[in-house]
Design an enzyme around this catalytic site. Sequence first.
Site, PDB file in Angstrom:
ATOM      1  N   ASP A  18      20.131  17.366  -4.757  1.00 63.72           N
ATOM      2  CA  ASP A  18      19.848  16.932  -3.400  1.00 63.72           C
ATOM      3  C   ASP A  18      19.285  15.564  -5.742  1.00 63.72           C
ATOM      4  O   ASP A  18      19.438  14.400  -5.938  1.00 63.72           O
ATOM      5  CB  ASP A  18      18.565  16.734  -3.268  1.00 63.72           C
ATOM      6  N   ARG A  99       4.231  24.324  -3.533  1.00 69.52           N
ATOM      7  CA  ARG A  99       4.560  22.667  -3.630  1.00 69.52           C
ATOM      8  C   ARG A  99       3.543  21.854  -4.921  1.00 69.52           C
ATOM      9  O   ARG A  99       3.914  20.668  -5.817  1.00 69.52           O
ATOM     10  CB  ARG A  99       4.695  21.740  -2.682  1.00 69.52           C
ATOM     11  N   ASP A 128       8.412  19.372   2.894  1.00 67.58           N
ATOM     12  CA  ASP A 128       7.841  19.181   0.731  1.00 67.58           C
ATOM     13  C   ASP A 128       7.495  17.927   0.533  1.00 67.58           C
ATOM     14  O   ASP A 128       6.924  17.608  -0.216  1.00 67.58           O
ATOM     15  CB  ASP A 128       9.317  19.450   0.882  1.00 67.58           C
ATOM     16  N   SER A 180      20.444  25.295   2.109  1.00 64.08           N
ATOM     17  CA  SER A 180      19.184  24.469   1.516  1.00 64.08           C
ATOM     18  C   SER A 180      17.933  25.774   1.270  1.00 64.08           C
ATOM     19  O   SER A 180      18.580  26.809   2.739  1.00 64.08           O
ATOM     20  CB  SER A 180      18.936  23.485   2.492  1.00 64.08           C
TER      21      SER A 180
END
Length: 409
Positions: A18, A99, A128, A180
């Site tokens: 990504d 995160r 996320d 992923s």
Amino acid sequence: MADNKIKKVVLAYSGGLDTSIIIPWLKENYDGCEVIAVAGNVGQGKELKGLEEKAIKTGASKLYIADLTDEFVDDYVFPTLKAGAVYEGKYLLGTSFARPVIAKKIVEIALKEGADAICHGCTGKGNDQVRFELTIKAFAPNMKIIAPWRIWDLKSRDEEIDYAEAHNVPLAISRETNYSKDKNLWHLSHEGLDLEDPANEPDYDKILELGVSPEKAPDVPTYVTISFEKGVPVAVDGVKMKGSDIVAKLNELGGANGIGIVDIVENRLVGMKSRGVYETPGGTILYHAHDVLETLCLDKETMHFKQHVAVKFADLVYNGQWFTPLREALSAFVDSTQQTVTGDVKLKLYKGNIINAGVKSPYSLYDEDIATFAEDDVYDQKDSAGFINLFGLPIKVQAMMKQRNKDNK
């Protein structure tokens, strides 16, 4: 789509699929804006190798690699461990609490660089995006946020790979290995491809990276002793070390013994269910050891109430609400409960199992003189009759009422 006011963007950069294609995409869609990439080192190891060269070659003006590993473990992982927070009974929150620490650093760099916007590569289907953006709002409430997955024309990871190939963006994956993944010192997650169907058994020989399956673990057990002070792990087998080194050491021991592999279907914040395989060898050992020590050191009412707190704490972490008054208040409560959670826990690791092998604490509430089945002078068993009469009085009264009404019919 182009916003001529955006001249400088700070991108949360991992070097994965990504974020690799987002750099050229930003420059195409925001009039050649400057892109500053920021990677947070939370213990993902070799994934950081060659990242700077890759970011520059694909159009970034610079790359910051922020060493956040110790902060991640000490200020996010261990407070969650002390709370006993586990999402939906199985997920040890490996991605969730990484995160906020990364996003906080990204905001710090964006403000220092005078950026016009912060960009992330989270999909519009995932959790996320919420975790990143709530942290950004907590520290830079007026910062513009760019989330390409919510606005670009790419619809799948296959189309992302097409875009990367067309723009000469090097990738470390192929279409066949395009799981992923998210990796940090605490865990490694696997999603996508054959795992999207919960009916498929995971091919652990193909996907495991932090350890082996229980079937391939040694036929002899491994013993380990973990020492805690006020709920925080401080030593392994008598050797004092910092938190991140403890996690790394237990990852080695746990991985070698097939510990900490979970296959779950979880409820995402955005409403859908998702299936994933998580590897958390060291974390699984630490949670088990901490729970064992608390059984010795916490009184019944505190332990039972703390179990309720743990569920809410896990929800807050999972939902990206780390920087909130409630999370801070719950952490204050947890810290209060941990004042006597000090001692040593010995465990036996064997083929995916963690087996208790002894626990001791100077603050133990276990009294052998009281608990013994042998003769003692400290507990008068005749006292229990009066206790049961009073404790059972409501049940007796209700039964008498039912009998009375039955007799009057």
